[in-house]
Design a protein around this motif. Structure first.
Motif, PDB file in Angstrom:
ATOM      1  N   ASP A  94      37.605  29.133  45.115  1.00 22.17           N
ATOM      2  CA  ASP A  94      38.767  28.263  45.268  1.00 22.17           C
ATOM      3  C   ASP A  94      39.407  28.116  43.883  1.00 22.17           C
ATOM      4  N   VAL A  95      40.662  28.537  43.741  1.00 26.01           N
ATOM      5  CA  VAL A  95      41.305  28.521  42.417  1.00 26.01           C
ATOM      6  C   VAL A  95      41.447  27.104  41.845  1.00 26.01           C
ATOM      7  N   THR A  96      41.270  26.084  42.691  1.00 24.16           N
ATOM      8  CA  THR A  96      41.403  24.703  42.210  1.00 24.16           C
ATOM      9  C   THR A  96      40.047  24.076  41.850  1.00 24.16           C
ATOM     10  N   ARG A  97      38.954  24.797  42.085  1.00 24.83           N
ATOM     11  CA  ARG A  97      37.625  24.251  41.772  1.00 24.83           C
ATOM     12  C   ARG A  97      36.848  25.249  40.916  1.00 24.83           C
ATOM     13  N   HIS A  98      36.763  24.970  39.625  1.00 26.36           N
ATOM     14  CA  HIS A  98      36.181  25.929  38.702  1.00 26.36           C
ATOM     15  C   HIS A  98      34.721  26.224  39.022  1.00 26.36           C
ATOM     16  N   SER A  99      34.000  25.248  39.558  1.00 25.71           N
ATOM     17  CA  SER A  99      32.575  25.455  39.873  1.00 25.71           C
ATOM     18  C   SER A  99      32.396  26.596  40.886  1.00 25.71           C
ATOM     19  N   THR A 138      44.646  33.287  36.907  1.00 37.44           N
ATOM     20  CA  THR A 138      44.663  34.645  37.466  1.00 37.44           C
ATOM     21  C   THR A 138      43.983  35.611  36.494  1.00 37.44           C
ATOM     22  N   GLU A 139      44.227  35.412  35.206  1.00 40.34           N
ATOM     23  CA  GLU A 139      43.642  36.314  34.193  1.00 40.34           C
ATOM     24  C   GLU A 139      42.115  36.253  34.220  1.00 40.34           C
ATOM     25  N   ASP A 140      41.556  35.051  34.386  1.00 37.56           N
ATOM     26  CA  ASP A 140      40.098  34.920  34.434  1.00 37.56           C
ATOM     27  C   ASP A 140      39.524  35.650  35.645  1.00 37.56           C
ATOM     28  N   GLY A 141      40.177  35.490  36.787  1.00 38.14           N
ATOM     29  CA  GLY A 141      39.728  36.187  37.995  1.00 38.14           C
ATOM     30  C   GLY A 141      39.809  37.694  37.815  1.00 38.14           C
ATOM     31  N   LYS A 142      40.935  38.122  37.260  1.00 36.48           N
ATOM     32  CA  LYS A 142      41.167  39.559  37.071  1.00 36.48           C
ATOM     33  C   LYS A 142      40.156  40.159  36.090  1.00 36.48           C
ATOM     34  N   SER A 143      39.883  39.451  35.003  1.00 36.71           N
ATOM     35  CA  SER A 143      38.977  40.039  34.003  1.00 36.71           C
ATOM     36  C   SER A 143      37.540  40.095  34.524  1.00 36.71           C
ATOM     37  N   PHE A 144      37.131  39.093  35.317  1.00 37.66           N
ATOM     38  CA  PHE A 144      35.792  39.164  35.918  1.00 37.66           C
ATOM     39  C   PHE A 144      35.719  40.353  36.876  1.00 37.66           C
ATOM     40  N   ALA A 145      36.769  40.533  37.678  1.00 32.89           N
ATOM     41  CA  ALA A 145      36.801  41.647  38.629  1.00 32.89           C
ATOM     42  C   ALA A 145      36.726  42.990  37.895  1.00 32.89           C
ATOM     43  N   GLU A 146      37.452  43.107  36.791  1.00 30.81           N
ATOM     44  CA  GLU A 146      37.436  44.360  36.028  1.00 30.81           C
ATOM     45  C   GLU A 146      36.050  44.619  35.441  1.00 30.81           C
ATOM     46  N   LYS A 147      35.436  43.559  34.929  1.00 31.51           N
ATOM     47  CA  LYS A 147      34.109  43.689  34.324  1.00 31.51           C
ATOM     48  C   LYS A 147      33.081  44.176  35.347  1.00 31.51           C
ATOM     49  N   VAL A 208      32.449  55.492  44.949  1.00 27.96           N
ATOM     50  CA  VAL A 208      33.278  54.308  45.088  1.00 27.96           C
ATOM     51  C   VAL A 208      33.716  53.746  43.731  1.00 27.96           C
ATOM     52  N   SER A 209      32.890  53.885  42.695  1.00 28.85           N
ATOM     53  CA  SER A 209      33.262  53.256  41.429  1.00 28.85           C
ATOM     54  C   SER A 209      34.534  53.874  40.862  1.00 28.85           C
ATOM     55  N   ALA A 210      34.704  55.159  41.044  1.00 29.48           N
ATOM     56  CA  ALA A 210      35.926  55.810  40.558  1.00 29.48           C
ATOM     57  C   ALA A 210      37.141  55.273  41.307  1.00 29.48           C
ATOM     58  N   VAL A 211      36.972  55.084  42.620  1.00 33.65           N
ATOM     59  CA  VAL A 211      38.085  54.566  43.418  1.00 33.65           C
ATOM     60  C   VAL A 211      38.419  53.147  42.971  1.00 33.65           C
ATOM     61  N   LYS A 212      37.385  52.352  42.768  1.00 26.95           N
ATOM     62  CA  LYS A 212      37.599  50.956  42.387  1.00 26.95           C
ATOM     63  C   LYS A 212      38.385  50.864  41.086  1.00 26.95           C
ATOM     64  N   LYS A 213      37.937  51.630  40.102  1.00 28.61           N
ATOM     65  CA  LYS A 213      38.563  51.455  38.787  1.00 28.61           C
ATOM     66  C   LYS A 213      40.013  51.912  38.812  1.00 28.61           C
ATOM     67  N   ALA A 214      40.290  52.912  39.635  1.00 21.79           N
ATOM     68  CA  ALA A 214      41.679  53.381  39.712  1.00 21.79           C
ATOM     69  C   ALA A 214      42.563  52.348  40.402  1.00 21.79           C
ATOM     70  N   GLY A 215      42.035  51.725  41.450  1.00 18.46           N
ATOM     71  CA  GLY A 215      42.904  50.862  42.259  1.00 18.46           C
ATOM     72  C   GLY A 215      42.613  49.396  42.095  1.00 18.46           C
ATOM     73  N   CYS A 216      41.909  49.025  41.047  1.00 20.70           N
ATOM     74  CA  CYS A 216      41.482  47.631  40.884  1.00 20.70           C
ATOM     75  C   CYS A 216      42.646  46.667  40.729  1.00 20.70           C
ATOM     76  N   CYS A 217      42.383  45.470  41.095  1.00 20.37           N
ATOM     77  CA  CYS A 217      43.097  44.305  40.555  1.00 20.37           C
ATOM     78  C   CYS A 217      44.593  44.269  40.813  1.00 20.37           C
ATOM     79  N   SER A 218      45.057  44.699  41.984  1.00 19.24           N
ATOM     80  CA  SER A 218      46.462  44.438  42.299  1.00 19.24           C
ATOM     81  C   SER A 218      46.522  43.014  42.810  1.00 19.24           C
ATOM     82  N   SER A 219      47.212  42.154  42.115  1.00 16.01           N
ATOM     83  CA  SER A 219      47.214  40.756  42.551  1.00 16.01           C
ATOM     84  C   SER A 219      48.456  40.489  43.384  1.00 16.01           C
TER      85      SER A 219
END
Length: 219
Positions: A94-99, A138-147, A208-219
């Motif tokens: 939930d973007v409104t609850r950091h926990s 959004t940046e925090d979510g995106k960077s965790f997803a990329e990592k 799958v990892s190659a596919v993920k990295k190519a198409g990651c993180c379209s918000s």
């Protein structure tokens, strides 16, 4: 009987699980995607429920069987059966609850302990309509997803924003992996004919990892 056959007419059946803390909106994401409904009064899910919906991908009918569980600790005993055979997952916070975002790492670890390493995972920041209350950028979510090599989207089950896109992206990526594998094995027709039954694990291969990295993180 004709109506029943039509309902059951699909090329692939993919099991997708919804995971994440209680109250992040998993059940409303499920009802928005499968029935286009949203309830402000929705209660915590007790145990497990699932719903299905079919989508067309590359002229194939993909039937998604989406499982929703209580995110509360007292239902932990269901985990292994819940995850069995899953080829996709939406990991929701939930973007409104950091926990709920802090707990994403634990959910991901549990998911990876119970599923094939090549499962397609989408990190979902839900309740994006509550912009004035946002506690996770959004940046925090995106960077965790990329990592972690996850897909990423922010959604609003209330406003129906990106709900369709998030499920469709996961199902499309699963289909591409499975169809690529069957083509490599030279049995495309056979693969389409052998519809996996409920609970069957589809080994989605090592690409799958190659596919993920190519198409990651379209918000």
């Amino acid at each position: 009987m004709a109506g029943y056959r039509a309902e059951d007419d699909y090329d692939y059946l993919f099991k997708v699980v919804l995971i994440g803390d209680s109250g992040v909106g998993k059940s409303n994401l499920l009802s928005r995607f499968t029935k286009n409904e949203f309830s402000l009064e929705s209660k915590s899910t007790i145990g497990v429920e699932f719903a299905t919906r079919s989508l067309n991908v590359d002229s194939k009918v993909i039937k998604a069987q989406i499982w929703d569980t209580a995110g509360q600790e007292r239902y932990r005993a269901i985990t292994s059966a819940y995850y069995r055979g899953a080829v996709g997952a939406l990991l929701v916070y939930d973007v409104t609850r950091h926990s709920t975002f802090e707990n994403v790492e634990r959910w991901l670890r549990e998911l990876r302990d119970h599923t094939d390493p090549n499962i397609v995972v989408m990190l979902v920041g839900n309740k994006s309509d509550l912009r004035h209350l946002v506690a996770v950028s959004t940046e925090d979510g995106k960077s965790f997803a990329e990592k972690e090599s996850l897909y990423f989207m922010e959604t609003s089950a209330l406003e129906a924003t990106n709900v369709e896109n998030s499920f469709a992206e996961v199902l499309t990526q699963i289909y591409h992996i499975v169809s690529k594998k069957s083509m490599e094995a030279g049995d495309g027709a056979a693969a389409a004919a052998t519809v996996p039954s409920k609970g069957d694990k589809i080994d989605v291969g090592k690409d799958v990892s190659a596919v993920k990295k190519a198409g990651c993180c379209s918000s």
